[in-house]
Design a protein around this motif. Structure first.
Motif, PDB file in Angstrom:
ATOM      1  N   VAL A  66     -13.324  11.036  24.387  1.00 46.98           N
ATOM      2  CA  VAL A  66     -12.333  10.171  23.580  1.00 46.98           C
ATOM      3  C   VAL A  66     -13.177   8.632  23.267  1.00 46.98           C
ATOM      4  CG1 VAL A  66     -10.181   9.442  23.113  1.00 46.98           C
ATOM      5  CG2 VAL A  66     -10.508  11.600  24.369  1.00 46.98           C
ATOM      6  N   THR A  67     -13.044   8.358  22.015  1.00 44.77           N
ATOM      7  CA  THR A  67     -13.353   6.968  21.564  1.00 44.77           C
ATOM      8  C   THR A  67     -12.031   6.252  21.085  1.00 44.77           C
ATOM      9  OG1 THR A  67     -15.602   7.572  21.268  1.00 44.77           O
ATOM     10  CG2 THR A  67     -14.688   5.632  20.209  1.00 44.77           C
ATOM     11  N   ILE A  68     -11.715   4.960  21.428  1.00 44.26           N
ATOM     12  CA  ILE A  68     -10.763   4.185  20.740  1.00 44.26           C
ATOM     13  C   ILE A  68     -11.498   3.142  20.045  1.00 44.26           C
ATOM     14  CG2 ILE A  68      -8.966   2.564  21.241  1.00 44.26           C
ATOM     15  CD1 ILE A  68      -8.001   4.381  23.604  1.00 44.26           C
ATOM     16  N   LEU A  69     -11.050   3.133  18.837  1.00 44.33           N
ATOM     17  CA  LEU A  69     -11.599   1.996  17.739  1.00 44.33           C
ATOM     18  C   LEU A  69     -10.570   1.076  17.634  1.00 44.33           C
ATOM     19  CD1 LEU A  69     -14.131   1.223  15.797  1.00 44.33           C
ATOM     20  CD2 LEU A  69     -12.522   2.626  14.017  1.00 44.33           C
ATOM     21  N   PHE A  70     -11.166  -0.189  17.885  1.00 44.36           N
ATOM     22  CA  PHE A  70     -10.302  -1.445  17.421  1.00 44.36           C
ATOM     23  C   PHE A  70     -10.767  -1.865  16.241  1.00 44.36           C
ATOM     24  CE2 PHE A  70     -10.268  -1.786  22.066  1.00 44.36           C
ATOM     25  CZ  PHE A  70      -8.865  -1.475  22.374  1.00 44.36           C
ATOM     26  N   ALA A  71     -10.000  -1.421  15.025  1.00 43.02           N
ATOM     27  CA  ALA A  71     -10.455  -1.732  13.742  1.00 43.02           C
ATOM     28  C   ALA A  71     -10.359  -3.128  13.279  1.00 43.02           C
ATOM     29  CB  ALA A  71      -9.774  -0.660  12.899  1.00 43.02           C
ATOM     30  N   ASP A  72     -10.952  -4.174  13.664  1.00 37.73           N
ATOM     31  CA  ASP A  72     -10.687  -5.253  13.187  1.00 37.73           C
ATOM     32  C   ASP A  72     -10.982  -5.851  11.654  1.00 37.73           C
ATOM     33  OD1 ASP A  72     -13.182  -4.947  13.625  1.00 37.73           O
ATOM     34  OD2 ASP A  72     -13.471  -6.851  14.562  1.00 37.73           O
ATOM     35  N   LEU A  73     -11.843  -5.225  11.172  1.00 39.64           N
ATOM     36  CA  LEU A  73     -12.302  -5.416   9.864  1.00 39.64           C
ATOM     37  C   LEU A  73     -11.149  -4.630   8.868  1.00 39.64           C
ATOM     38  CD1 LEU A  73     -14.232  -6.601   7.831  1.00 39.64           C
ATOM     39  CD2 LEU A  73     -15.369  -4.447   7.862  1.00 39.64           C
ATOM     40  N   HIS A  74     -10.627  -3.479   9.362  1.00 37.36           N
ATOM     41  CA  HIS A  74      -9.535  -2.796   8.643  1.00 37.36           C
ATOM     42  C   HIS A  74      -8.221  -3.808   8.750  1.00 37.36           C
ATOM     43  CE1 HIS A  74     -11.957   0.707   9.165  1.00 37.36           C
ATOM     44  NE2 HIS A  74     -11.249   1.194   8.071  1.00 37.36           N
TER      45      HIS A  74
END
Length: 526
Positions: A66-74
């Motif tokens: 499992v990868t958790i993405l912190f979508a700062d650009l979004h």
């Protein structure tokens, strides 16, 4: 094959929907699944985030990577919900709070991979793919894909149209088999399935969890303060928000308190205990959510007992998170990532704060209400004055003393949806305390014309009304009469030529649409 089918079925048990189940089975024949969950680092995460967290725990138990993405650009692309200068601080806050949530429910962090969006989304390869994708995706498809996720405004920015395409590309650049998210992401997922193969990339699996209704009945939102319970809210704040939550006796539809039991507490604990006084039957342990649902529908569970029991269970989840954030470092991070307006000193007067000086619409607690009863004020003499009881989504209705009956009959008012200002200081009018103010459109003249404002169709008591562009502010607990906040804002409240209520030409809205009136174009609002 039986083993693969049973493992695949396990995913369906904890999800609302899976797109690409056959592909899932094919992968499970060869290896464990690689899945990612992303979150745009905008407003503070709230208790509904426990839904994806519990699913992440299930994925890890099933052997997934499992990868958790912190979508700062979004977060920046979505109508700049996160200012550029705060992006890095917001990412740090999200990482700390989400790790604290996972620890709170016993998820081992060493099996998780954490990634920040801008670590790869600004690369040459990714940027070229954004341009390639933008040459294929139509404006219609991009707008449709983001309809339930990207903030919808009358004149959308180009950045909001890019958002869904970038989320699709993330699947390729994170090298995963599947993306997991809420059912509100479904249109973005179908856009990814349609367009990624056009770039020569594999179509991914998409897994969805249900959305937990907010405390006001709609989607629990980071930008709608009254709809959510923050992960760092103190016990008293949790109690206050739950007390105000929409929880009508016997009503199991759009009941945020009941949904929290279903989607958060049951998956985490496999049971739920209703705490109540022995004279009402004493405590009851439920091991099947359907029983809770049926008992509430049959009014065997009182809303007050449900709220008190949820409050107890929720505080147990929040206690370790709150404790972790008591350290000076994390207190400083929280204050820096989400600066309070009141902490910024106004120029020229160090004692005066921006919060006190700034008269903005988000300071008003405006809500949808439903008229329950209308009766003549006992002390009205010959005046047109009536006592109106109005449901505003709280346990008890609010009493409003008004002269509206001079313009509408009691029959026209009965069961009508109206718009109220709920944080004025209560005041007695001929012996009866008026606890809110009806907001109406009016045109002066002979005779004076007055109409109540109309919430959009499908609205429910307690739905928050806000001015477009001022969704995220928190209303004052009570407006101080000497400050005349409402009176100052009222000057710019008008009815447009299309009968839409506006402040400085910005629409008054609920989550379902615009606030309007029937006929008084160009009228005032009071």
């Amino acid at each position: 094959d039986l083993n693969v089918s049973s493992r695949a079925a396990r995913f369906n048990l904890v999800l609302s929907e899976v797109l690409g189940e056959e592909r899932l089975k094919e992968i499970l024949k060869e290896r464990e699944l690689k899945v990612y969950w992303g979150t745009a680092t905008t407003g503070k995460p709230h208790v509904a985030y426990f839904v994806p967290m519990s699913k992440i725990a299930d994925f890890l138990k099933a052997g997934c990577e499992v990868t958790i993405l912190f979508a700062d650009l979004h977060a920046y692309l979505d109508n700049m919900k996160a200012p550029w200068e705060l992006l890095e601080l917001r990412v740090q806050y999200y990482e700390q709070i989400i790790k604290a949530m996972l620890e709170s429910i016993g998820v081992p962090l060493d099996k998780l991979k954490f990634v920040k969006g801008t670590d790869y989304q600004l690369s040459r390869e990714y940027t070229l793919d954004v341009y390639r994708l933008s040459s294929m995706v139509t404006e219609h498809d991009a707008k449709k894909a983001g309809a339930e996720v990207v903030k919808q405004v009358e004149h959308p920015l180009l950045s909001g149209l890019l958002y869904p395409g970038l989320q699709a590309l993330d699947e390729e650049y994170l090298k995963v088999d599947a993306q997991f998210g809420g059912v509100d992401q479904r249109k973005i997922f179908t856009l990814a399935e349609k367009y990624l193969p056009s770039l020569g990339y594999t179509k991914r699996i998409h897994m969805m969890n249900p959305m937990v209704p907010g405390l006001t009945g709609g989607k629990m939102s980071s930008s709608e303060e009254e709809s959510k319970i923050d992960l760092l809210d103190k016990n008293q704040e949790v109690k206050k928000k739950l007390k105000r939550a929409f929880c009508e006796p016997g009503n199991v539809e759009n009941n945020g308190v009941l949904s929290f039991v279903k989607h958060v507490l049951f998956p985490l604990h496999s049971e739920f205990i209703i705490k109540r006084d022995p004279k009402w039957g004493g405590d009851k342990v439920y091991t099947d959510y359907e029983e809770v649902d049926m008992d509430f529908a049959a009014e065997q569970i009182h809303p007050g007992d449900l709220k008190a029991s949820v409050e107890l269970a929720l505080n147990k989840l929040l206690d370790p998170i709150r404790k972790k954030f008591e350290t000076p470092e994390l207190k400083k991070l929280t204050a820096s990532a989400y600066p309070e307006p009141s902490k910024n000193r106004a120029k020229g007067n160090p004692k005066q704060t921006v919060d006190e000086e700034e008269v903005i619409p988000s300071r008003l607690d405006i809500r949808v209400g439903k008229v329950i009863s209308v009766e003549k004020h006992p002390d009205a003499d010959s005046l047109y004055l009536e006592k109106i009881d109005i449901d505003v989504g709280e346990e008890q209705p609010r009493t409003v003393v008004s002269g509206l009956v001079a313009y509408l009959s009691q029959e026209q008012l009965q069961d009508r949806l109206v718009v109220l200002l709920c944080n004025l200081k209560p005041q007695k009018m001929r012996g009866i305390e008026s606890q809110a103010m009806l907001i109406c459109a009016s045109i002066e003249g002979e005779p004076r014309k007055v109409e109540p404002l109309d919430p959009p169709e499908g609205s429910a008591p307690g739905d928050r009304v806000y001015v477009e562009g001022y969704e995220s502010g928190k209303p004052d607990d009570e407006l101080k009469p000497k400050k005349k906040v409402f009176e100052k804002l009222q000057v710019d409240l008008k009815i447009s030529g299309e009968c839409v209520a506006q402040w400085k030409e910005q629409n008054l809205m609920t989550k379902l649409g615009q606030i309007t009136c029937k006929t008084l174009k160009g009228g005032n609002i009071s």
